[in-house]
Structures are given as C-alpha cells and as structure tokens.
Motif scaffolding. Structure first.
Motif, PDB file in Angstrom:
ATOM      1  N   GLY A   1      67.637 117.360 -68.177  1.00  0.00           N
ATOM      2  CA  GLY A   1      66.350 117.688 -67.577  1.00  0.00           C
ATOM      3  C   GLY A   1      65.305 118.057 -68.599  1.00  0.00           C
ATOM      4  O   GLY A   1      65.577 118.091 -69.791  1.00  0.00           O
ATOM      5  N   PRO A   2      64.104 118.331 -68.125  1.00  0.00           N
ATOM      6  CA  PRO A   2      63.660 118.238 -66.729  1.00  0.00           C
ATOM      7  C   PRO A   2      63.601 116.776 -66.250  1.00  0.00           C
ATOM      8  O   PRO A   2      63.277 115.883 -67.020  1.00  0.00           O
ATOM      9  N   ILE A   3      63.906 116.579 -64.981  1.00  0.00           N
ATOM     10  CA  ILE A   3      64.020 115.253 -64.383  1.00  0.00           C
ATOM     11  C   ILE A   3      62.777 114.927 -63.568  1.00  0.00           C
ATOM     12  O   ILE A   3      62.323 115.744 -62.761  1.00  0.00           O
ATOM     13  N   ALA A   4      62.264 113.711 -63.768  1.00  0.00           N
ATOM     14  CA  ALA A   4      61.180 113.192 -62.936  1.00  0.00           C
ATOM     15  C   ALA A   4      61.735 112.055 -62.089  1.00  0.00           C
ATOM     16  O   ALA A   4      62.012 110.965 -62.610  1.00  0.00           O
ATOM     17  N   LEU A   5      61.938 112.278 -60.805  1.00  0.00           N
ATOM     18  CA  LEU A   5      62.484 111.260 -59.909  1.00  0.00           C
ATOM     19  C   LEU A   5      61.399 110.281 -59.501  1.00  0.00           C
ATOM     20  O   LEU A   5      60.237 110.664 -59.278  1.00  0.00           O
ATOM     21  N   CYS A   6      61.777 109.020 -59.341  1.00  0.00           N
ATOM     22  CA  CYS A   6      60.773 108.015 -58.986  1.00  0.00           C
ATOM     23  C   CYS A   6      60.146 108.308 -57.632  1.00  0.00           C
ATOM     24  O   CYS A   6      58.926 108.226 -57.475  1.00  0.00           O
ATOM     25  N   GLU A   7      60.974 108.672 -56.639  1.00  0.00           N
ATOM     26  CA  GLU A   7      60.413 108.872 -55.292  1.00  0.00           C
ATOM     27  C   GLU A   7      59.508 110.090 -55.221  1.00  0.00           C
ATOM     28  O   GLU A   7      58.573 110.130 -54.414  1.00  0.00           O
ATOM     29  N   VAL A   8      59.771 111.094 -56.064  1.00  0.00           N
ATOM     30  CA  VAL A   8      58.924 112.291 -56.044  1.00  0.00           C
ATOM     31  C   VAL A   8      57.511 111.949 -56.509  1.00  0.00           C
ATOM     32  O   VAL A   8      56.522 112.440 -55.960  1.00  0.00           O
ATOM     33  N   GLN A   9      57.393 111.066 -57.519  1.00  0.00           N
ATOM     34  CA  GLN A   9      56.052 110.672 -57.957  1.00  0.00           C
ATOM     35  C   GLN A   9      55.339 109.920 -56.828  1.00  0.00           C
ATOM     36  O   GLN A   9      54.130 110.082 -56.645  1.00  0.00           O
ATOM     37  N   ALA A  10      56.099 109.134 -56.073  1.00  0.00           N
ATOM     38  CA  ALA A  10      55.510 108.428 -54.935  1.00  0.00           C
ATOM     39  C   ALA A  10      55.038 109.406 -53.873  1.00  0.00           C
ATOM     40  O   ALA A  10      53.955 109.246 -53.298  1.00  0.00           O
ATOM     41  N   TYR A  11      55.840 110.449 -53.598  1.00  0.00           N
ATOM     42  CA  TYR A  11      55.426 111.446 -52.625  1.00  0.00           C
ATOM     43  C   TYR A  11      54.156 112.158 -53.092  1.00  0.00           C
ATOM     44  O   TYR A  11      53.253 112.435 -52.288  1.00  0.00           O
ATOM     45  N   VAL A  12      54.086 112.487 -54.388  1.00  0.00           N
ATOM     46  CA  VAL A  12      52.898 113.169 -54.915  1.00  0.00           C
ATOM     47  C   VAL A  12      51.677 112.271 -54.776  1.00  0.00           C
ATOM     48  O   VAL A  12      50.582 112.732 -54.393  1.00  0.00           O
ATOM     49  N   TYR A  13      51.854 110.991 -55.065  1.00  0.00           N
ATOM     50  CA  TYR A  13      50.752 110.039 -54.892  1.00  0.00           C
ATOM     51  C   TYR A  13      50.237 110.050 -53.458  1.00  0.00           C
ATOM     52  O   TYR A  13      49.027 110.191 -53.216  1.00  0.00           O
ATOM     53  N   GLN A  14      51.148 109.922 -52.509  1.00  0.00           N
ATOM     54  CA  GLN A  14      50.727 109.899 -51.119  1.00  0.00           C
ATOM     55  C   GLN A  14      50.170 111.250 -50.682  1.00  0.00           C
ATOM     56  O   GLN A  14      49.232 111.328 -49.880  1.00  0.00           O
ATOM     57  N   ALA A  15      50.738 112.346 -51.208  1.00  0.00           N
ATOM     58  CA  ALA A  15      50.240 113.677 -50.866  1.00  0.00           C
ATOM     59  C   ALA A  15      48.788 113.835 -51.290  1.00  0.00           C
ATOM     60  O   ALA A  15      47.958 114.403 -50.551  1.00  0.00           O
ATOM     61  N   LYS A  16      48.456 113.339 -52.465  1.00  0.00           N
ATOM     62  CA  LYS A  16      47.072 113.478 -52.941  1.00  0.00           C
ATOM     63  C   LYS A  16      46.128 112.558 -52.174  1.00  0.00           C
ATOM     64  O   LYS A  16      44.985 112.943 -51.886  1.00  0.00           O
ATOM     65  N   GLN A  17      46.582 111.380 -51.829  1.00  0.00           N
ATOM     66  CA  GLN A  17      45.764 110.512 -50.976  1.00  0.00           C
ATOM     67  C   GLN A  17      45.511 111.185 -49.626  1.00  0.00           C
ATOM     68  O   GLN A  17      44.383 111.215 -49.121  1.00  0.00           O
ATOM     69  N   THR A  18      46.584 111.714 -49.059  1.00  0.00           N
ATOM     70  CA  THR A  18      46.489 112.378 -47.763  1.00  0.00           C
ATOM     71  C   THR A  18      45.593 113.603 -47.833  1.00  0.00           C
ATOM     72  O   THR A  18      44.737 113.826 -46.961  1.00  0.00           O
ATOM     73  N   ALA A  19      45.807 114.423 -48.855  1.00  0.00           N
ATOM     74  CA  ALA A  19      44.999 115.634 -49.003  1.00  0.00           C
ATOM     75  C   ALA A  19      43.532 115.280 -49.211  1.00  0.00           C
ATOM     76  O   ALA A  19      42.635 116.013 -48.756  1.00  0.00           O
ATOM     77  N   GLY A  20      43.264 114.168 -49.891  1.00  0.00           N
ATOM     78  CA  GLY A  20      41.888 113.727 -50.044  1.00  0.00           C
ATOM     79  C   GLY A  20      41.233 113.435 -48.709  1.00  0.00           C
ATOM     80  O   GLY A  20      40.079 113.813 -48.464  1.00  0.00           O
ATOM     81  N   ASP A  21      41.973 112.772 -47.818  1.00  0.00           N
ATOM     82  CA  ASP A  21      41.438 112.491 -46.481  1.00  0.00           C
ATOM     83  C   ASP A  21      41.178 113.776 -45.706  1.00  0.00           C
ATOM     84  O   ASP A  21      40.155 113.917 -45.024  1.00  0.00           O
ATOM     85  N   LEU A  22      42.117 114.738 -45.816  1.00  0.00           N
ATOM     86  CA  LEU A  22      41.936 116.007 -45.096  1.00  0.00           C
ATOM     87  C   LEU A  22      40.780 116.810 -45.676  1.00  0.00           C
ATOM     88  O   LEU A  22      40.023 117.455 -44.936  1.00  0.00           O
ATOM     89  N   ALA A  23      40.640 116.779 -47.009  1.00  0.00           N
ATOM     90  CA  ALA A  23      39.524 117.494 -47.636  1.00  0.00           C
ATOM     91  C   ALA A  23      38.191 116.926 -47.160  1.00  0.00           C
ATOM     92  O   ALA A  23      37.249 117.678 -46.856  1.00  0.00           O
ATOM     93  N   GLU A  24      38.113 115.616 -47.066  1.00  0.00           N
ATOM     94  CA  GLU A  24      36.877 114.993 -46.582  1.00  0.00           C
ATOM     95  C   GLU A  24      36.622 115.372 -45.123  1.00  0.00           C
ATOM     96  O   GLU A  24      35.476 115.662 -44.739  1.00  0.00           O
ATOM     97  N   LEU A  25      37.671 115.386 -44.323  1.00  0.00           N
ATOM     98  CA  LEU A  25      37.546 115.790 -42.923  1.00  0.00           C
ATOM     99  C   LEU A  25      36.950 117.189 -42.803  1.00  0.00           C
ATOM    100  O   LEU A  25      36.097 117.444 -41.937  1.00  0.00           O
ATOM    101  N   LEU A  26      37.366 118.093 -43.694  1.00  0.00           N
ATOM    102  CA  LEU A  26      36.931 119.486 -43.625  1.00  0.00           C
ATOM    103  C   LEU A  26      35.651 119.743 -44.408  1.00  0.00           C
ATOM    104  O   LEU A  26      35.218 120.894 -44.535  1.00  0.00           O
ATOM    105  N   GLY A  27      35.050 118.682 -44.944  1.00  0.00           N
ATOM    106  CA  GLY A  27      33.756 118.833 -45.620  1.00  0.00           C
ATOM    107  C   GLY A  27      33.840 119.137 -47.098  1.00  0.00           C
ATOM    108  O   GLY A  27      32.814 119.409 -47.730  1.00  0.00           O
ATOM    109  N   HIS A  28      35.020 119.037 -47.700  1.00  0.00           N
ATOM    110  CA  HIS A  28      35.185 119.297 -49.128  1.00  0.00           C
ATOM    111  C   HIS A  28      35.106 117.959 -49.872  1.00  0.00           C
ATOM    112  O   HIS A  28      36.110 117.433 -50.370  1.00  0.00           O
TER     113      HIS A  28
END
Length: 722
Positions: free
Chosen positions: A450-477
């Motif tokens: 370690g430390p270990i970087a798993l391939c799927e975790v990077q994919a989850y982080v990518y989608q999390a940031k895309q998703t959070a971007g949409d929610l931030a825009e929804l809330l006016g940020h």
C-alpha cells in the motif's frame, strides 16, 4: 442423546448424526435474527451459526423439541414466501413401551410455526392425534443460552467472559441471564401458554393424554432483554403475528411491483423482494438494509448504499433512509483504531459485548475507501429519482464533508488518486469491496504493497464529483459546480493514462504504493463502466473481456479471470461469482450500449436462481465453469440472504429495460430496452414518480420491445428512446 458429546462444558454433534445437516432456515426482524435447523431446533454446538440473536448476542443457543427421549421425524420445513413465518411439519417415530411399539410412527402430526417480532421469537406447537387410541404425550423443550457474541459464534476465542446468572424457573417457563463484561445484563425469557406440566433448570415438559382425532396447542415465547424489561414477553402469539403482518404490508406499500410472463422469474424477484424487506431494519433515521444473515446482520455502509442503488427505481425510500443514517454516523474526527477521519462514511456498526468493550474495532468502524464516494453518488441518484430537494439541501453539508475527505484524507500523498492504508492494527488490510487479505495482487501473484488505489474507487470518485456538481448547481453553488466538474474531467484523464492496460484489453485492478499497476484481469474494471469513467472504445473492449470464457463462468462474471495466477474458483474474492458485482457490471454495459452483455448476465443469474433453495441468490458462489444439467457450486459459508445479492435482480432488469426515472422533470424513459427470450412480457405496477403512480408493460416482439401504458398520471411523460 447418543449423537451429542460434551467436552469442557461445550457440546458437539457427531458428523454421522442427522443433526449435522448443515441446511438451515433463517428469520430476521429488526435487530433480531434466528438461524434454525430444518427441524426448527437449535443445538449447542461450536462453532455454529444456529441460535436466536439480538443486538449482536446469541440469546438462545439450545432449543430442542423431543418426544420422550427421541427426536421427531422430519416431514418438511419451509419459510413462507414473504419470509415472515417458518413452518416445520414433524411426526412421531415408533414409541416404545416395555420393548414393544406402543404407538407406531406417523400417528402424531406436530406442526411448529415460528416468527420474530420486536425482539422476541414466537412459536406455536400444535399436535394432532390421527390414531384411534388415547396416546400419552410427553414432549420436552430443552432450552439454553450461552450469550455468545456474534464473533464468538463465528469461532473467535475470548480471554475472558462475563458471568452466567442463576436460571429462574417460573410457573410458565424460565428466565436465563448473563452479566457481561460491558456491565450489561442480558436475559432470555421463555414463556409457555398453557403453562407446562413441569419446569426444570433447562427444559419445559409438555405432557398430556391425547384422545383420538383431537389436537392441542402450546404457544412459546422467547423474548430477549438487555437491561430493561422485554416489551413482548407477555403478548399473545396471534396479536404479535397480526402486528408483524400489518407492519410488513405498510413497508411494501411504496414498492413498484414486477410481474412477468415467466413464473420462475416472478418467484426469483418475489423472493428477492421478500429478502430485502426482511433485511431492512428501522433506524432513528429511517429504513436501512442490513448486509446479510448470519454474520453481517448490521448496518454496512458500502452494502447499504449499493443495495439502495439497486432498489432505487423500485422504492427510493430505502435510499433516503440509508443516506440519513450514514450522514448521522459520518466521522467527525480522526480515530486511528477505528480508521476514522473527518467526513468519512461508515464501513460497519456492530452491537454486542465485544464491540462495546473494543475487543473488535467494529463497534463503529470506518475502514472502507469506497463508501464515501458512493455516498455522494447515492445522494445524486436519490434526488434524480425522487425530486426531494429539501432533503438534499439538509444533506449538502454532509456531501461537502465527504468531498473534503476524498480530496484530503483520501489522497494524502497528492497522487491524484484516492488510496487506502489501514490505521487500525486490527482493521481490514484491504478496504475496497474485495476486502479479503489476498484480494489485491500483482500479475506474478505477489501482494501489492500500500497505499492502494483501486480502479473502481477512482471511477466512483469521478461519478461522485459529477453528481456533486449537479447538486451544487441545483442549490445555487455555481462556482462550486464548475470546480467539481473540472476535477472530474481531470481525474478521468489521469485514470485513463495510469490504469489502462492495452495488452490486457482492460483496466488494471489497482496501483500499488509505488504507482505500479496490478495488471490483473478482474471484475473491478466492470465497475468503471457502471460509474461512467471509461473511454467508450475501451469500455467495449472491457465488456468483451468480461464476457469471454476466462471471465464468464456461465453463471456470471468471475471476480478474476481463470488466466490469473491467484485464480481459485473456491476462493472468496479470487475467482468466485458475486451477484451484486454482476449487477453493477451489467449496468455498466447497458450504460455504454452493450445491452446484449447485460442480457447475458441477467440470464446467467436467473438460471442460477432456478437451482438454489427458495430461488434465493446467496452472497456468492464458486466460479467453476457451468456444466450442462448441473447447478452452480455453492460457497460453503456464503450469507443467505444477503441484501445486495437480493437487490441484484432488480438492477439487472432495470439495465435491460434501459429504465431511467427523472422525477424533477416528471419523466420515465426506456432507452433501447431489450428482453431475453424467457421474458415475453414485463409489467411494472405502482411505479412512483413523486405523488403519481403509473403502470406500464413491455412486450418482446421479433425485432423490438413494445411499450404500453395501462395507468398513466397527468403530467408524467413516459417515453421510449432509441
């Protein structure tokens, strides 16, 4: 009994005994679950999952029904389709008197029905005499409680234990007790109505003379108590059963119901739905699907999130409960022995004596690298499914704390990738969903440092940031939304450069602590399709690999390919088949337009269900190639039921239908739906879009799928795309 031996105050059953049958029946309700043999009994053998458990402790380690000194003969045992009631039918063996058969076998019918409700087990024992003579009936019910912590029942040895309290015989039963090292007093109340004819220190005697063609009934309640009086020790069987049924029906009211032209497929989804409702426990924050029985009957962050995502189109209320619970338990400080850091989402939370004393780190444990980005993903998916803006506004501070954990604690070395390395010496070495000690390795079989970087975790982080971007825009940020999307795009570029393995035709399993690729063909890469980080052409190559004979067993996609050095079809994570893993892979294939792959995975798991007891998919099974006319090879200690395995069928069906619900826009879309040959028609009834309810049907035609709406709602758009 001759087939039981005692050694150092522990009981063991001889392997030659009928009691050694490892088939079990499972019930669960709230914080209580029971694991019984097919006779409805619990035997005091170690290690064994058999018993009645409440809040992480076994309150009943012996519960054996005998006729005289003999065990009844088993006729059948079954759990009701909705998982609420265990029914066991028994009959008498030859009953001897002075060396002669006084009562021949199969004259008495004994029916045991059992359910759990609010910390108690309710059992009805009904005996009917089909003979022509009076029969003296002498039943005994042996009772014992070892108060083993769940981890002790799994085989964990403790240096010290608490003290057993003196058993208290009562007119109508027994009270057993234990004072733990955690200073909690646990008691088991055993009560029988009508009162038993005799009460010993470890048994109830039920004696009567049965006239021909008459019956007699005893109701036995076993209530679990921790420090305070057990609330249901005196409630009647019929009233408790009525209450449990009413609560179950209320919990199912919000579900979308699936009906198809294939009755076997219906049985699979009905059993899956029943398992999910059984696994869901009410928390102060709302419903939460516990991970699995027997060993994982507790809240797990990753499991709860993935189960909620699988069920999101069926009932978004589960996702809301999961999000609220995980927000309430989100870490607020750095606690190394819990692997906790500010903003991190829970891995698991246990009750019981060993957790309370810190003998295990899992009282509240945060050793998971993926639950935090998955939490953000679920928040975005829940909003799109429900349109519940007020809840997202309340949740936004937790989402921001999760994002800060991803950027700060998730990437302490500044590599641009989220990694894990345990802080707790007793915690998990590997902290992705494949968390066994040997799951992450290099192509030569050496362990990845370690430390270990798993391939799927990077994919989850990518989608999390895309998703959070949409929610931030929804809330006016607006500025925050743009920042998150830029970070997601940059991560995608880094990911493709670092993880793609051209010669393998897929993404590397992980990067180790030195940045070296773990060049292993693994199912983890399929999650990269599910989260949308993969380049389309590379996604197509990954999908082809996962469906190749090296990866696809015929029953599903293996966790690693048969060509890998650590491949073992009987291993936990290195060659087995996991239903939830397959459901996410199929969803990823459908996302990139590879619907035939999703259909193939759906068919494999459905076929597996046909061979499995109760059509219930277990946690995993072995990865041996499919052999004509034979069943999948079971993994011996797999949990069944398991929440995310039960949810797999619903996500698989959604993927094949291309179903997407956009509640804020009041729109239901079916994008290029496909149906397998064994499904001519699929009906979705009571599909909720906000307060509206719609019923739709999809019919397979020779070259397309046809959509029809049997019940629409004003203002809801239902469309076919592509």
């Amino acid at each position: 009994m001759d087939d039981v031996i005692r050694w150092n105050d522990q009981y063991y059953i001889l392997a030659t005994s009928t009691m050694a049958d490892d088939r079990v029946e499972v019930l669960k309700q709230g914080e209580t679950f029971g694991v019984f043999d097919r006779y409805g009994d619990v035997h005091p053998i170690l290690p064994s999952p058999l018993g009645l458990y409440h809040e992480g402790t076994r309150f009943l380690s012996r519960f054996e029904l005998l006729i005289g000194s003999q065990r009844p003969l088993l006729l059948s045992a079954t759990v009701k389709e909705d998982n609420t009631l265990l029914t066991v039918d028994l009959t008498n063996p030859d009953m001897l008197s002075d060396g002669h058969v006084a009562v021949p076998r199969d004259v008495l019918h004994l029916c045991r029905t059992r359910f759990l409700w609010r910390g108690a087990c309710f059992e009805r024992i009904r005996v009917y005499n089909y003979g022509h003579d009076n029969i003296p009936l002498n039943l005994s019910l042996a009772v014992g409680a070892d108060y083993a912590d769940l981890f002790e029942a799994r085989g964990h040895e403790r240096a010290r234990r608490g003290s057993r309290l003196a058993t208290i015989p009562c007119e109508d039963g027994l009270i057993l007790g234990y004072e733990g090292l955690d200073r909690a007093t646990r008691r088991t109340h055993v009560r029988c109505r009508p009162a038993p004819s005799g009460v010993g220190t470890d048994c109830l005697r039920l004696e009567t003379v049965m006239r021909p063609h008459t019956d007699i009934t005893w109701d036995v309640t076993v209530a679990c108590e921790i420090d305070r009086p057990a609330p249901h020790v005196f409630i009647a069987y019929d009233r408790a059963h009525a209450e449990s049924q009413e609560t179950l029906e209320a919990g199912k009211a919000g579900d979308c119901h699936v009906y198809t032209s294939n009755e076997q497929f219906n049985h699979w989804l009905n059993r899956s739905a029943a398992d999910l409702h059984m696994m869901i426990s009410e928390t102060p924050q709302g419903p939460y699907p516990y991970a699995g029985v027997p060993w994982f009957s507790a809240p797990f962050g990753r499991d709860g999130i993935i189960t909620a995502l699988e069920l999101l189109w069926v009932n978004p209320a589960v996702a809301r409960g999961v999000l609220a619970f995980l927000a309430a338990t989100q870490a607020t400080e750095t606690v190394p022995h819990q692997d906790a850091q500010p903003g991190k989402i829970l891995h698991e939370m246990r009750r019981g004596e060993m957790a309370a004393l810190g003998e295990i780190p899992f009282g509240r444990y945060y050793g998971t690298v993926d639950a935090t980005p998955l939490f953000v993903m679920l928040a975005g998916a829940y909003y799109k499914r429900s349109g519940d803006r007020a809840f997202i506004e309340a949740l936004w501070p937790n989402i921001e704390r999760a994002l800060r954990w991803i950027d700060r604690f998730g990437d302490p070395a500044g590599t641009g990738f989220v990694t894990y390395a345990r802080q707790s010496k007793n915690g998990l070495v590997h902290q992705g969903w494949k968390d066994s000690h040997d799951a992450i390795f290099h192509a030569d079989g050496s362990a990845a440092p370690g430390p270990i970087a798993l391939c799927e975790v990077q994919a989850y982080v990518y989608q999390a940031k895309q998703t959070a971007g949409d929610l931030a825009e929804l809330l006016g940020h607006v500025a925050r939304a743009q920042e998150l999307r830029r970070e997601a795009d940059a991560l995608r570029e880094r990911f493709e450069r670092a993880f793609w393995c051209e010669d393998l035709g897929t993404y590397a399993l992980a990067l180790d602590g030195a940045g070296r690729s773990c060049r292993v063909r693994a199912s983890n890469a399929g999650h990269c399709l599910w989260a949308g980080i993969a380049d389309p052409e590379r996604a197509a190559r990954t999908a082809r690999l996962l469906l190749s004979p090296a990866c696809f067993s015929g029953w599903g996609v293996r966790t690693i390919a048969t060509s890998e050095i650590r491949y073992n079809p009987m291993s936990y994570h290195n060659g087995s088949v996991w239903p939830h893993d397959n459901a996410l892979i199929a969803a990823g294939m459908a996302r990139y337009g590879h619907h035939e792959g999703a259909l193939r995975i759906l068919a494999g798991l459905f076929d597996a269900s046909l061979f499995l007891d109760l059509h219930r998919l277990p946690e995993l099974w072995c990865g041996f190639p499919r052999r004509p006319g034979e069943s999948p090879t079971l993994y011996p200690t797999a949990c069944a039921p398991q929440a995310w395995a039960a949810g797999a069928g619903f996500l698989l069906l959604q993927s094949c239908l291309g179903l997407e619900i956009d509640a804020p826009r009041r729109r239901v879309a079916f994008t290029r739906p496909v149906l397998p040959p064994f499904l001519r028609r699929v009906e979705l009834r009571n599909l909720a879009i906000g307060a509206a309810r719609v019923d739709v049907a999809l019919d397979r035609r020779p070259d397309h799928v046809e959509l029809s709406v049997s019940r629409g709602s004003a203002g809801v758009e239902i469309v076919m795309v592509g």
